[in-house]
Design an enzyme around this catalytic site. Structure first.
Site, short mmCIF file in Angstrom:
data_model
loop_
_atom_site.label_atom_id
_atom_site.label_comp_id
_atom_site.label_asym_id
_atom_site.label_seq_id
_atom_site.Cartn_x
_atom_site.Cartn_y
_atom_site.Cartn_z
N GLU A 73 0.91 -1.27 -0.16
CA GLU A 73 0.11 0.00 0.01
C GLU A 73 0.80 1.28 0.00
O GLU A 73 0.50 2.30 -0.72
CB GLU A 73 -0.86 -0.05 1.33
CG GLU A 73 -2.45 0.40 0.96
CD GLU A 73 -3.21 0.07 2.10
OE1 GLU A 73 -3.43 1.18 2.72
OE2 GLU A 73 -3.46 -0.97 2.55
N ASP A 74 1.84 1.16 0.79
CA ASP A 74 2.46 2.48 0.90
C ASP A 74 3.87 2.70 0.03
O ASP A 74 4.53 3.55 0.42
CB ASP A 74 3.22 2.60 2.50
CG ASP A 74 1.86 2.33 3.27
OD1 ASP A 74 1.07 2.92 3.05
OD2 ASP A 74 2.36 1.93 4.65
#
Ligand code: MN
Length: 735
Positions: free
Chosen positions: A90-91
């Site tokens: 996600e990051d």
């Protein structure tokens, strides 16, 4: 020296933290793939290097905490590596494919699954919630470790809610209490379950949490003293009887104290009694032996003994439970179980990884974990095959029963398992087999004995449903069935029966009425016209209405055969009025032909403003001739207008005749909205007779009403379509 977590960004500090994690993991399983975890560790460290949590701590401290929980649960190298990497997709630009190459496909699958679950929200409407739940189950059915890592993630997040906004705190706490804690429970993970509950409790009910916490804190000293002395007495007794075991004493967890206080109406002072002891033995025989010993030492409380060793709970939990009157007359609860049972009670499904070889990290076929997965797979298969209701409340109910164990299970004679809510009856069982079985059910044999249909079933019973082909559900059943499925099917069936009954009754009444008046039953088309006059859209509805008594057979008869004498009188006076009006120089409104009476004073009703193309009806008014309404105008439907006053009328409008009609437009309150609307209307060469404009302050919208002159319905419909295309317009309606 202690390591402030702020220094985690320092490679040396991070190196020491790595050793801590490694030692923790190796302690529970020396065979771990250290190299894999270490690579994941440093990869995660790089990925999250520049990120901070809301608290200001480095983001890496979060993934580290999640990994430590997974190491404690002994989920194996792949899951610990996945825990470290769980937020990396996600990051950062890291992809699942890259993880599969860099680590292995399992790590990639787990990280991908956790990321996808994390995007699901459960606080929304029930329908969306059901859909998200389906997705959650779908992901975790691929590998149950996805959920286990997610639970570890949630545990750390819910324990670090402090810096969040209050709405976010509540949302996460609610989701934890409603979804994740029950899931942990379903998977038998007692330890995670109570930790999740206690953290969520703090935010969901801060007041009660504070009360319980300070209560427990205040009594700590006295309680500890009591626990120690009681524990020593129990341990002594066990030793004397040669039982190899460890005795533990503890206060109950905050949320379970709260629950117990509420369910048993306890006051603060009485909570002192909420102490629990646990005896962990080496063998199953020792469990029963230990039980005998404590029952001879203290008075057992009747009905409190439960043997979950002989009949485990559905999540695999095993233990003996008993409650005693202990020293000083205090009630104490005791759980007795083996070390193995204890680990299952604390770690549930996760405990199945605890004894496994690292080389074989997938669940053992036929093992507990595999059965758990089977359960989930079947569950999802049912969803996919549409066995589940579309109705979200029905879906959630069945989900709760199946997943959260709020139910009983019973079998068909063939051995098929059906899970039902507590209190469910043979009728619920019949509907859970099949709608057709429920509808035709006339009796039930439970364990080979006939029982009343209203008798609640209990777990383990074999239920045989007796059916008859012409049988129908009874209204009484609604008073005792427990499932929404049975309820909605019974209601539906009753409605159908009633419609059938009223339809045949209606037919009979109509036939009798027409016969009495020496007329034959009218044909379908005539009845259809009559139905419309009563505001009903079909002949069936009209006939059912007669059967139910909402329309009388005589009303229908009069509609088809209007009483002529009365009517001709009325028409005559209307005609006289017309003549009078014409002789005084009045202009006859054109556009409509009245049946058989060419020369009649007519006017168009202001309430519904009919235009050519609308279905219309004439109503003879007192002193104003014939008023033309739309057939569906609320002022004339049903029996509001006596039959003899109704006239059949037809459109007879010339090309150049215009009709006034109003349309109402609801749209955004923007500059030039009115100008754009009138501009659009003018394009069709239609005259605008008037209009009004109103702002709605509450939602910044505008309400425009325009009265226009048009030729017919077709033109009106085109204008409505045109106006709908004007930007900012939300809704256009004929008034
Ligand atoms: Mn996370």
């Amino acid at each position: 020296m202690s390591t402030p977590s702020g220094d985690l960004l320092d490679r040396e500090v991070a190196g020491r933290e790595w050793e801590g994690l490694r030692d923790l993991a190796l302690r529970s399983n020396p065979r771990l793939n250290q190299e894999l975890i270490e690579r994941a560790y440093w990869r995660a460290w790089e990925v999250h290097r520049d990120q901070k949590r809301l608290s200001g701590e480095p983001y890496f401290s979060h993934v580290l905490a999640v990994a430590r929980t997974c190491a404690e649960m002994n989920l194996g190298s792949d899951a610990i590596a996945a825990a470290l990497l769980h937020d990396s997709i996600e990051d950062s630009p890291v992809t699942a494919e890259a993880l599969a190459k860099e680590f292995n496909p399992t790590v990639s699958l787990l990280v991908d699954g956790v990321s996808k679950i994390s995007g699901l929200r459960f606080e929304s409407r029930e329908k969306a919630q059901a859909e998200n739940f389906r997705k959650l189950l779908l992901h975790m059915s691929r590998d149950v470790r996805i959920l286990l890592v997610k639970l570890a993630d949630r545990l750390h997040n819910v324990s670090t809610l402090e810096p969040m906004r209050p709405e976010k705190q509540t949302r996460i706490a609610r989701e934890t209490m409603d979804i994740y804690a029950p899931l942990a429970n379903r998977l038998g993970m007692g330890r995670i379950k109570w930790q999740l509950e206690d953290h969520a409790f703090k935010y969901l009910n801060p007041e009660a949490y504070g009360r319980v916490a300070s209560m427990v804190g205040m009594q700590r000293e006295a309680r500890e003293e009591f626990i120690v002395s009681m524990r020593d007495r129990l341990q002594d007794a066990m030793n004397k009887n040669g039982i190899d075991c460890a005795v533990q004493g503890r206060a109950k967890h905050l949320h379970s104290i709260h629950r117990k206080m509420r369910s048993q109406n306890l006051r603060e002072g009485e909570v002192f009694d909420l102490l629990a002891f646990r005896i962990i033995t080496a063998t199953v025989e020792d469990c029963y032996h230990a039980l005998g010993v404590i029952h001879s030492l203290f008075t057992p409380i009747p009905n409190k003994f439960k043997d979950y060793i002989a009949t485990p709970k559905r999540n695999g939990y095993q233990s003996l439970h008993t409650a005693l009157v202990g020293a000083e007359g205090r009630t104490i609860e005791v759980q007795i179980r083996t070390q193995k049972m204890h680990e299952i009670a604390e770690y549930g499904v996760a405990s199945h990884w605890r004894y496994k070889e690292e080389e074989n990290p997938s669940p053992v076929p036929g093992g507990e974990a595999e059965r758990e997965l089977d359960f989930l797979r079947t569950f999802i298969q049912d969803l996919e095959e549409g066995e589940w209701s579309e109705d979200p409340s029905e879906f959630m109910e069945e989900l709760k029963v199946s997943l959260f164990q709020e139910g009983i299970f019973a079998f068909t004679p063939r051995g098929d398992l059906h899970i039902l809510p507590v209190g469910a009856t043979p009728v619920d069982f019949a509907y859970s087999i099949h709608t057709g079985v429920g509808d035709r059910c006339i009796g039930a044999r439970v364990d080979s004995k006939m029982v009343p249909l209203r008798r609640p079933l209990t777990s383990g019973e074999v239920v045989e449903i007796v059916t008859r082909n012409d049988a129908r559900p009874s209204r009484d059943w609604l008073s005792f069935v427990k499932t929404s499925k049975a309820q909605s099917r019974i209601r539906k069936s009753i409605r159908e029966q009633e419609s059938e009954q009223s339809e045949s009754l209606g037919h009979e009444l109509l036939e009798r009425e027409f016969k009495r008046n020496r007329q034959s039953m009218p044909d379908e088309a005539t009845l259809k016209v009559a139905a419309e006059a009563f505001g009903m859209d079909s002949v069936d509805r009209l006939v059912q209405g007669v059967g139910r008594g909402s329309v009388s057979a005589l009303q229908v008869f009069h509609r088809v055969h209007p009483p002529e004498d009365k009517k001709s009188g009325i028409i005559e006076s209307a005609q006289k009025l017309t003549q009078l009006a014409t002789s005084l120089g009045g202009r006859r409104q054109k556009g409509v032909r009245v049946e058989g009476h060419g020369n009649m004073l007519i006017h168009f009703a202001g309430c519904c403003r009919p235009v050519p193309g609308d279905r219309i009806v004439g109503v003879i008014t007192r002193g104003r001739g014939v008023s033309i309404h739309r057939q569906d105008c609320v002022n004339i439907v049903g029996d509001r207008i006596a039959e003899e006053r109704r006239m059949r009328v037809d459109w007879d409008a010339g090309e150049d005749e215009k009709f006034l009609v109003s349309i109402q437009i609801h749209g955004d309150d923007r500059k030039n909205l009115l100008a754009d609307i009138t501009g659009q209307i003018s394009k069709s060469d239609v005259g605008i007779q008037g209009g009004s404009f109103r702002r709605e302050e509450k939602d910044l919208s505008a309400l425009v009403q325009v009265t226009i002159e048009i030729r017919d319905l077709k033109q009106l419909e085109k204008i409505i379509r045109d106006v709908r295309r004007v930007s900012g317009v939300r809704q256009v309606e004929r008034v």
